[in-house]
Scaffold this motif. Structure first.
Motif, PDB file in Angstrom:
ATOM      1  N   ILE A 149      12.546 -11.703   1.165  1.00 59.99           N
ATOM      2  CA  ILE A 149      12.994 -10.359   0.656  1.00 59.99           C
ATOM      3  C   ILE A 149      12.560 -10.558  -0.914  1.00 59.99           C
ATOM      4  O   ILE A 149      13.307 -11.126  -1.494  1.00 59.99           O
ATOM      5  N   ARG A 153      14.778  -5.971  -3.915  1.00 60.16           N
ATOM      6  CA  ARG A 153      15.626  -5.666  -2.757  1.00 60.16           C
ATOM      7  C   ARG A 153      16.880  -6.573  -2.431  1.00 60.16           C
ATOM      8  O   ARG A 153      17.724  -6.106  -1.828  1.00 60.16           O
ATOM      9  N   MET A 156      19.560  -5.259  -4.333  1.00 63.69           N
ATOM     10  CA  MET A 156      20.092  -4.059  -3.584  1.00 63.69           C
ATOM     11  C   MET A 156      21.013  -4.323  -2.625  1.00 63.69           C
ATOM     12  O   MET A 156      21.787  -3.750  -2.195  1.00 63.69           O
ATOM     13  N   ILE A 157      20.718  -5.179  -1.680  1.00 69.53           N
ATOM     14  CA  ILE A 157      21.247  -5.577  -0.224  1.00 69.53           C
ATOM     15  C   ILE A 157      22.777  -6.304  -1.094  1.00 69.53           C
ATOM     16  O   ILE A 157      23.686  -5.962  -0.345  1.00 69.53           O
ATOM     17  N   LYS A 247      24.055   1.927  -2.248  1.00 66.72           N
ATOM     18  CA  LYS A 247      23.102   1.079  -1.891  1.00 66.72           C
ATOM     19  C   LYS A 247      22.914   0.690  -0.366  1.00 66.72           C
ATOM     20  O   LYS A 247      22.650  -0.150  -0.028  1.00 66.72           O
ATOM     21  N   HIS A 249      21.114   1.962   1.981  1.00 70.16           N
ATOM     22  CA  HIS A 249      19.763   1.872   2.954  1.00 70.16           C
ATOM     23  C   HIS A 249      19.350   0.483   2.934  1.00 70.16           C
ATOM     24  O   HIS A 249      18.875   0.062   4.048  1.00 70.16           O
ATOM     25  N   ASP A 250      19.408  -0.040   1.929  1.00 69.21           N
ATOM     26  CA  ASP A 250      18.943  -1.352   2.018  1.00 69.21           C
ATOM     27  C   ASP A 250      19.867  -2.486   2.643  1.00 69.21           C
ATOM     28  O   ASP A 250      19.483  -3.289   3.582  1.00 69.21           O
ATOM     29  N   TYR A 253      19.557  -2.169   6.519  1.00 74.42           N
ATOM     30  CA  TYR A 253      18.287  -2.757   7.354  1.00 74.42           C
ATOM     31  C   TYR A 253      18.626  -4.348   7.365  1.00 74.42           C
ATOM     32  O   TYR A 253      18.281  -4.820   8.181  1.00 74.42           O
ATOM     33  N   TRP A 254      19.290  -4.577   6.317  1.00 71.18           N
ATOM     34  CA  TRP A 254      19.665  -6.185   6.202  1.00 71.18           C
ATOM     35  C   TRP A 254      20.744  -6.356   7.153  1.00 71.18           C
ATOM     36  O   TRP A 254      20.559  -7.549   7.972  1.00 71.18           O
ATOM     37  N   PHE A 282       8.722   1.595   0.222  1.00 64.34           N
ATOM     38  CA  PHE A 282      10.193   0.923   0.333  1.00 64.34           C
ATOM     39  C   PHE A 282       9.853  -0.228   1.290  1.00 64.34           C
ATOM     40  O   PHE A 282      10.476  -1.382   1.089  1.00 64.34           O
ATOM     41  N   TRP A 286      10.288  -4.461   0.770  1.00 63.99           N
ATOM     42  CA  TRP A 286      10.715  -5.497   1.267  1.00 63.99           C
ATOM     43  C   TRP A 286      10.152  -6.850   1.771  1.00 63.99           C
ATOM     44  O   TRP A 286      10.438  -7.611   2.495  1.00 63.99           O
TER      45      TRP A 286
END
Length: 342
Positions: A149, A153, A156-157, A247, A249-250, A253-254, A282, A286
């Motif tokens: 990634i 991003r 952000m994760i 944060k 959203h990231d 998905y992670w 977006f 990623w």
């Protein structure tokens, strides 16, 4: 025995799904369960046709008839789904299914027959290049997936992790729906009914799961994902206002990617997005490369490819108006409209 075109019924559901499971070109959206979903959640007539030779299914084409005064009259494979179209063992079966579908479209006097294919059929029909899908392999090593990634991003994760976000599976739909319905209202899109999501979970069982993201015991974001073969498809997502600051959203998905890697999932399918929109950028952020989808149309009453999507300028005023609706009003009116959006 010559090739025959037949319509799916209860007696052939198992045989249909066995074909889907074994064919390399099939997708989650070719599963027979979508017939039950479309009929039970929306009341749409379904024509899941298949080609049979010597008692074996050699090709399938799931079709759904969506008719609305506001949004037109279409025969689609498959509405609400990113993929669809013909899956066949040979050209003879494919051509027979396409011809049967065209005959149905003419019989129903639809505006157009729409196939949502990953690869073009070669039929020479008009097509639309608006949509792209994003798919990428994942491995069992979390650090390797993280390194794949891009740095922005990853930051952000890690910010979401540092904020104390937690992921948990939820067996219901209500928590998911509260976050989802608020998000789509904010985007100016009519929401689907809660019934639709309940039917998805009922029909697909453990192949349709909800992941909730919480912070200090409060829901922040939600995600409904589909599972097919060795793939996970995050499909419907929603969040509250706090999600951006945390944060979420990231992180969400992670968290799905992390859990999926532990389960042996090998492909993360981020789904489709319209070219150069926020979701498109977006997903590129990623590290996913866009892959063009081939949506093809057999025009019947329409004289050009339908443009039923939020980027169509004629829907701009409606979208802006919808964003301003109180949430209870949007959630009441939305399902009456969204079932015909396709």
């Amino acid at each position: 025995m010559s090739l025959q075109i037949k319509t799916l019924d209860d007696a052939t559901t198992e045989q249909w799904d066995l074909f889907v499971d074994q064919h390399d070109s099939s997708t989650f959206f070719h599963r027979a369960g979508w017939k039950k979903v479309m009929e039970k959640a929306f009341g749409h007539p379904c024509y899941f046709i298949y080609a049979q030779s010597d008692g074996d299914i050699v090709g399938i084409l799931p079709l759904v008839h969506v008719k609305s005064l506001l949004f037109g009259n279409s025969l689609i494979s498959v509405p609400l789904c990113v993929y669809g179209g013909v899956v066949a063992n040979n050209d003879e079966a494919q051509q027979a299914l396409l011809q049967y579908a065209c005959d149905l479209a003419e019989q129903f006097k639809v505006d157009a027959l729409e196939l949502r294919s990953i690869e073009p059929t070669g039929a020479g029909w008009p097509s639309k290049s608006l949509y792209y899908t994003f798919r990428k392999s994942i491995v069992a090593d979390h650090e390797a997936n993280m390194k794949a990634i891009p740095r922005k991003r990853r930051a952000m994760i890690r910010g979401g992790i540092a904020a104390g976000l937690v992921g948990e599976h939820d067996q219901g739909c209500e928590r998911f729906y509260r976050a989802y319905s608020e998000s789509v209202r904010n985007l100016g899109t009519p929401v689907f009914s809660l019934k639709y999501f309940k039917v998805l979970r009922e029909v697909f069982g453990d192949d349709c799961r909800v992941l909730m993201i919480t912070h200090e015991g409060k829901d922040v974001a939600s995600l409904m994902s589909f599972y097919f073969k060795n793939q996970v498809l995050p499909y419907y997502a929603g969040s509250f206002d706090t999600a951006k600051h945390l944060k979420a959203h990231d992180f969400m998905y992670w968290e799905l990617m992390r859990i999926s890697a532990d389960e042996g999932i090998e492909l993360f399918d981020f789904g489709r997005s319209k070219e150069n929109t926020g979701p498109f950028l977006f997903k590129k952020g990623w590290g996913f490369e866009p892959e063009q989808l081939h949506y093809e149309y057999h025009l019947v009453k329409a004289d050009k490819v339908p443009e039923l999507n939020p980027t169509n300028p004629k829907y701009k005023m409606f979208i802006e108006m919808w964003k301003r609706l109180p949430l209870p009003v949007a959630n009441t009116l939305g399902p009456m409209l969204s079932k015909s959006l396709g």
